[in-house]
Each structure stands twice: as C-alpha cells, then as structure tokens.
Scaffold this motif. Structure first.
Motif, PDB file in Angstrom:
ATOM      1  N   VAL A 133      25.220  60.852  -0.681  1.00 45.97           N
ATOM      2  CA  VAL A 133      23.837  60.507  -0.332  1.00 45.97           C
ATOM      3  C   VAL A 133      23.105  61.693   0.286  1.00 45.97           C
ATOM      4  N   THR A 134      23.652  62.246   1.355  1.00 46.86           N
ATOM      5  CA  THR A 134      22.974  63.328   2.075  1.00 46.86           C
ATOM      6  C   THR A 134      23.841  64.577   2.214  1.00 46.86           C
ATOM      7  N   GLY A 135      25.049  64.540   1.702  1.00 45.45           N
ATOM      8  CA  GLY A 135      25.981  65.620   1.974  1.00 45.45           C
ATOM      9  C   GLY A 135      26.649  65.445   3.321  1.00 45.45           C
ATOM     10  N   THR A 136      26.237  64.438   4.042  1.00 50.23           N
ATOM     11  CA  THR A 136      26.708  64.056   5.375  1.00 50.23           C
ATOM     12  C   THR A 136      26.329  65.089   6.424  1.00 50.23           C
ATOM     13  N   GLY A 137      25.337  64.708   7.214  1.00 48.10           N
ATOM     14  CA  GLY A 137      24.959  65.534   8.355  1.00 48.10           C
ATOM     15  C   GLY A 137      25.713  65.056   9.585  1.00 48.10           C
ATOM     16  N   ILE A 138      25.204  63.990  10.194  1.00 48.49           N
ATOM     17  CA  ILE A 138      25.682  63.372  11.443  1.00 48.49           C
ATOM     18  C   ILE A 138      25.919  64.402  12.548  1.00 48.49           C
ATOM     19  N   ASN A 139      25.400  65.588  12.351  1.00 46.84           N
ATOM     20  CA  ASN A 139      25.532  66.679  13.309  1.00 46.84           C
ATOM     21  C   ASN A 139      24.352  67.622  13.101  1.00 46.84           C
ATOM     22  N   PRO A 140      23.305  67.512  13.920  1.00 47.07           N
ATOM     23  CA  PRO A 140      22.114  68.342  13.720  1.00 47.07           C
ATOM     24  C   PRO A 140      22.389  69.838  13.710  1.00 47.07           C
ATOM     25  N   ALA A 141      23.343  70.292  14.510  1.00 50.26           N
ATOM     26  CA  ALA A 141      23.668  71.723  14.529  1.00 50.26           C
ATOM     27  C   ALA A 141      24.241  72.154  13.188  1.00 50.26           C
ATOM     28  N   ARG A 142      25.111  71.334  12.608  1.00 48.08           N
ATOM     29  CA  ARG A 142      25.691  71.644  11.305  1.00 48.08           C
ATOM     30  C   ARG A 142      24.600  71.771  10.245  1.00 48.08           C
ATOM     31  N   SER A 143      23.634  70.846  10.269  1.00 44.60           N
ATOM     32  CA  SER A 143      22.548  70.864   9.287  1.00 44.60           C
ATOM     33  C   SER A 143      21.607  72.038   9.514  1.00 44.60           C
ATOM     34  N   LEU A 144      21.300  72.315  10.786  1.00 43.73           N
ATOM     35  CA  LEU A 144      20.387  73.418  11.101  1.00 43.73           C
ATOM     36  C   LEU A 144      21.006  74.764  10.738  1.00 43.73           C
ATOM     37  N   GLY A 145      22.259  74.973  11.101  1.00 47.47           N
ATOM     38  CA  GLY A 145      22.903  76.246  10.822  1.00 47.47           C
ATOM     39  C   GLY A 145      22.899  76.583   9.345  1.00 47.47           C
ATOM     40  N   ALA A 146      23.242  75.587   8.511  1.00 49.60           N
ATOM     41  CA  ALA A 146      23.270  75.820   7.062  1.00 49.60           C
ATOM     42  C   ALA A 146      21.863  76.057   6.522  1.00 49.60           C
ATOM     43  N   ALA A 147      20.872  75.335   7.045  1.00 46.68           N
ATOM     44  CA  ALA A 147      19.496  75.489   6.567  1.00 46.68           C
ATOM     45  C   ALA A 147      18.931  76.860   6.935  1.00 46.68           C
TER      46      ALA A 147
END
Length: 287
Positions: free
Chosen positions: A222-236
């Motif tokens: 669905v989303t690649g699974t975030g559930i961790n804003p730092a994980r999503s921000l770092g990759a972005a």
C-alpha cells in the motif's frame, strides 16, 4: 517489600505490586546539563542511521535482483517477506542494544506516543526526533554513496502511495500500522506486566520487532510501510523525487495520529489512568 496502595474508581484501596515511574516533567532544563541526555541522543542518531542503512540496502538489493530488464530473476531476491524481516529484525537488534541508554525509540512516532503518556519530557522528545531524522538522512546518504546508480534506479527506498490506492487508504494504513507498533511498545514495557506476569518471560525488543515485521507484511503493497516519520523523511531527502515529497505528509500525519491513539488507549483505557485520577480526586474530596 512494601506494596503501594492504589485507589480504585469507587474509592476502594487495593495493594499494588508494581511501581509506576513518576510522570516526566513537560520541560526539564536540567537534562541539558547531563551527559546521559546527550549520550542517549547520540544513541538514537546512530541507531536510526544503522536502521535506514540496512533496510534501504535490503529494499534496493531486492529490486535489483528481480529487475528483468537488467538480468534479474523475477523469483529471486529476498521478496517482501525478507524485506519485512529486515525491518523487524533491525528494530529488534537496535532496540535491544539501545534500550538501556535511550529507551530505544528509533522512531519519532514512538517518541511522540511516549511523550503524550508523560514517559519523556518535551526537551528529550524534541531532541530525539531531531536525532532520529538526522540519523535517517545520514543512513540513506551512506546507501546512495555506496550504490548511487542502484539507489536512483530503484527508488531509494522512499515511501510512496502505491498506484490504485486512495490517499485515505494510505493514511488509514499508516494510522493502524503505527497504532499496532506503539501499542506493542507500551504493552511490552509496561511495569504492571513486568510485575504481575513475571511467569511469562518478555524480552521487550522481540514483540516490538515482530510488530514491525507484521505491519510491513500488511502494508508494503500500500505505502511501502512508513510507520516511522524519520525513515520516510530520510529516504525522501536523499532520493529527492516529486512523488516522494507529495506523499510525505501521509507518513507524518498517519504515524502521529496512530501513536496518539495508542497512547490514549493504553494509558486511559487499559491502565484506566483517568478513572484512577478521578477516584483519587473523589476520595480526597470526601475527607
């Protein structure tokens, strides 16, 4: 050992065989003068860096091994199951390593939930979140430095809403997934469980890692699974593509809502903090 006295909702007194830690102050300026505070912040930075480095490498490696256009095998690689294990396994390892130093949050959503439950001060929560985000950016930066061509070609491990799913579905997946994680954190570290369920050996990092693993199995499509804003921000930040930034708000709003719901559910419903406080107030008023 003497037992605490707990006041129930009807004013009854019950022996309590566990000790709740006192609520953390909202702002504790004294923390800024203690080396243990900065040591914990560094531990959060390094743990999040390692988390992103290993997991993003796993994602990129899987995509490169299954890319038929570049000689890959469609049935090769670790698969979604392996990716989920990488995320869950790294959380297990890193929480185990850092729990005694910083609490092993490694996730701004977890820190936010614990802050709402008065487990950490505002100062510590903010510093942890900053350290986690910087660690995630550096972790993804290392991956790109070592495998630049693969990193850009295979999406940089960035979280994006998959085609065919609405924004509401993606947001709901992040809310529920983060709720599962943060609820597990509260339950696994609950002093009441440790005291009364001592016959059930619970290594806190294990259920937390399994929660991350299970949520990834459910929401990677669905989303690649975030559930961790730092994980999503770092990759972005390191991947720096428009789609990743357009969807970025989902991976902050969803996890923070999920964490808030988990904190409320555990503290005020399961642990009945609100009714205990009300019972204590009524009892004092009757004296």
């Amino acid at each position: 050992m003497a037992k605490d006295i707990e006041i129930g909702g009807q004013g009854e007194f019950h022996a309590k065989d566990y000790h709740d830690p006192p609520p953390a102050p909202l702002i504790d300026a004294e923390e800024l003068t203690q080396w243990s505070f900065y040591r914990a912040t560094i531990a959060e930075f390094i743990a999040t860096l390692l988390f992103l480095y290993i997991t993003v490498l796993t994602v990129i490696g899987y995509k490169s091994q299954t890319d038929a256009n570049h000689g890959g095998d469609g049935c090769g690689g670790v698969g979604i199951l392996g990716i989920a294990w990488a995320f869950g396994g790294m959380i297990f390892v890193l929480v185990y390593c850092t729990a005694g130093i910083s609490g092993g949050h490694i996730n701004p959503a977890v820190t936010f939930g614990l802050f709402l439950a008065r487990k950490v001060s505002l100062v510590r929560a903010v510093m942890y979140m900053v350290a986690q985000c910087l660690g995630a950016i550096c972790g993804c930066g290392l991956v790109k430095a070592f495998q630049k061509s693969y990193y850009t070609r295979y999406g940089g491990g960035a979280n994006e809403l998959a085609d065919g799913y609405s924004t509401g579905t993606g947001l709901g997946a992040e809310i529920i997934g983060t709720f599962v994680l943060v609820y597990t954190v509260f339950s696994a570290t609950d002093p009441k469980r440790n005291a009364r369920d001592s016959h059930v050996p619970v290594l806190a990092p294990l259920p937390i890692g399994f929660a991350v693993f299970m949520v990834h199995l459910a929401t990677i499509p669905v989303t690649g699974t975030g559930i961790n804003p730092a994980r999503s921000l770092g990759a972005a930040v390191i991947y720096s593509k428009e789609k990743a930034w357009d969807d970025q708000w989902i991976f902050w709003v969803g996890p923070f809502i999920g964490a808030a719901i988990a904190a409320f559910y555990h503290q005020f419903i399961l642990r009945a903090s609100a009714s205990k406080a009300l019972g204590s107030f009524k009892s004092s008023s009757n004296i």
